[in-house]
Design a protein around this motif. Structure first.
Motif, mmCIF file in Angstrom:
data_model
loop_
_atom_site.group_PDB
_atom_site.id
_atom_site.type_symbol
_atom_site.label_atom_id
_atom_site.label_comp_id
_atom_site.label_asym_id
_atom_site.label_seq_id
_atom_site.Cartn_x
_atom_site.Cartn_y
_atom_site.Cartn_z
ATOM 1 N N ARG A 79 74.854 42.911 41.127
ATOM 2 C CA ARG A 79 73.756 42.073 41.621
ATOM 3 C C ARG A 79 72.625 42.953 42.148
ATOM 4 N N THR A 80 72.975 43.994 42.894
ATOM 5 C CA THR A 80 71.965 44.916 43.421
ATOM 6 C C THR A 80 71.231 45.613 42.281
ATOM 7 N N ALA A 81 71.992 46.078 41.295
ATOM 8 C CA ALA A 81 71.368 46.732 40.133
ATOM 9 C C ALA A 81 70.455 45.754 39.399
ATOM 10 N N HIS A 82 70.899 44.521 39.248
ATOM 11 C CA HIS A 82 70.093 43.501 38.567
ATOM 12 C C HIS A 82 68.807 43.221 39.356
ATOM 13 N N GLU A 83 68.936 43.092 40.684
ATOM 14 C CA GLU A 83 67.751 42.852 41.511
ATOM 15 C C GLU A 83 66.785 44.023 41.439
ATOM 16 N N THR A 84 67.323 45.237 41.448
ATOM 17 C CA THR A 84 66.479 46.435 41.341
ATOM 18 C C THR A 84 65.746 46.439 40.011
ATOM 19 N N GLU A 85 66.472 46.155 38.934
ATOM 20 C CA GLU A 85 65.854 46.110 37.604
ATOM 21 C C GLU A 85 64.813 44.999 37.526
ATOM 22 N N THR A 86 65.106 43.838 38.092
ATOM 23 C CA THR A 86 64.162 42.720 38.088
ATOM 24 C C THR A 86 62.893 43.085 38.850
ATOM 25 N N ASN A 87 63.044 43.693 40.011
ATOM 26 C CA ASN A 87 61.882 44.111 40.798
ATOM 27 C C ASN A 87 61.048 45.144 40.050
ATOM 28 N N SER A 88 61.727 46.073 39.385
ATOM 29 C CA SER A 88 61.018 47.091 38.595
ATOM 30 C C SER A 88 60.223 46.434 37.471
ATOM 31 N N LEU A 89 60.858 45.464 36.780
ATOM 32 C CA LEU A 89 60.161 44.768 35.695
ATOM 33 C C LEU A 89 58.982 43.964 36.230
ATOM 34 N N LYS A 90 59.138 43.342 37.383
ATOM 35 C CA LYS A 90 58.032 42.586 37.984
ATOM 36 C C LYS A 90 56.853 43.511 38.290
ATOM 37 N N LYS A 91 57.154 44.702 38.818
ATOM 38 C CA LYS A 91 56.096 45.671 39.111
ATOM 39 C C LYS A 91 55.377 46.078 37.825
ATOM 40 N N LYS A 92 56.153 46.339 36.764
ATOM 41 C CA LYS A 92 55.550 46.733 35.480
ATOM 42 C C LYS A 92 54.692 45.604 34.929
ATOM 43 N N ILE A 93 55.172 44.374 35.030
ATOM 44 C CA ILE A 93 54.400 43.211 34.544
ATOM 45 C C ILE A 93 53.113 43.092 35.344
ATOM 46 N N SER A 94 53.213 43.281 36.663
ATOM 47 C CA SER A 94 52.029 43.202 37.515
ATOM 48 C C SER A 94 51.008 44.264 37.119
ATOM 49 N N ILE A 95 51.498 45.475 36.883
ATOM 50 C CA ILE A 95 50.606 46.576 36.461
ATOM 51 C C ILE A 95 49.955 46.227 35.125
ATOM 52 N N LEU A 96 50.772 45.725 34.179
ATOM 53 C CA LEU A 96 50.226 45.365 32.861
ATOM 54 C C LEU A 96 49.201 44.233 32.970
ATOM 55 N N GLU A 97 49.471 43.255 33.829
ATOM 56 C CA GLU A 97 48.523 42.153 34.012
ATOM 57 C C GLU A 97 47.209 42.668 34.590
ATOM 58 N N ARG A 98 47.276 43.585 35.571
ATOM 59 C CA ARG A 98 46.038 44.158 36.139
ATOM 60 C C ARG A 98 45.285 44.961 35.081
ATOM 61 N N GLN A 99 46.045 45.718 34.268
ATOM 62 C CA GLN A 99 45.384 46.487 33.203
ATOM 63 C C GLN A 99 44.716 45.548 32.207
ATOM 64 N N GLN A 100 45.413 44.443 31.887
ATOM 65 C CA GLN A 100 44.862 43.465 30.940
ATOM 66 C C GLN A 100 43.591 42.842 31.524
#
Length: 121
Positions: A84-105
């Motif tokens: 669960r911790t690994a999944h939450e960490t991965e989810t948070n990382s993906l959210k950060k990447k999506i946020s970065i991509l959205e700002r770049q877009q």
């Protein structure tokens, strides 16, 4: 009269002997009976001890099984927490990447939008 007395003494002696024999047999029979009862009690004690020991072994075995199952459950619970911790960490990382991509877009869209307006002017 002496013979009669002697005869009576003999009869009483015989009766006394029978009484003594009877008491002896009663004592012997009672002793034998008590020995048999004692053996029976000892056998029952051994049987009860064996039952008690067997019961104790069964209880110990069940306690060991419960302990083993508790350990396995704890291990599985810890693994689930780690996953669960690994999944939450991965989810948070993906959210950060999506946020970065959205700002770049958005940034690219505003640059493209500004560039097309300047060409149109």
């Amino acid at each position: 009269s002496f013979k009669v007395q002697l005869g009576l003494v003999g009869v009483f002696a015989d009766l006394l002997n029978i009484s003594v024999l009877r008491q002896y047999w009663i004592k012997l029979y009672t002793h034998r009976l008590s020995q048999l009862c004692l053996k029976k009690i000892q056998a029952m004690d051994r049987e009860n001890l064996l039952r008690t020991n067997l019961h104790a072994e069964i209880v110990q075995e069940k306690e060991n099984q419960v302990s083993e199952l508790e350990q396995r459950l704890t291990k599985a619970t810890n693994q689930i927490k780690e996953m669960r911790t690994a999944h939450e960490t991965e989810t948070n990382s993906l959210k950060k990447k999506i946020s970065i991509l959205e700002r770049q877009q958005q940034s690219m869209a505003s640059v493209i939008g500004t560039g097309s307006k300047s060409k149109g002017d």
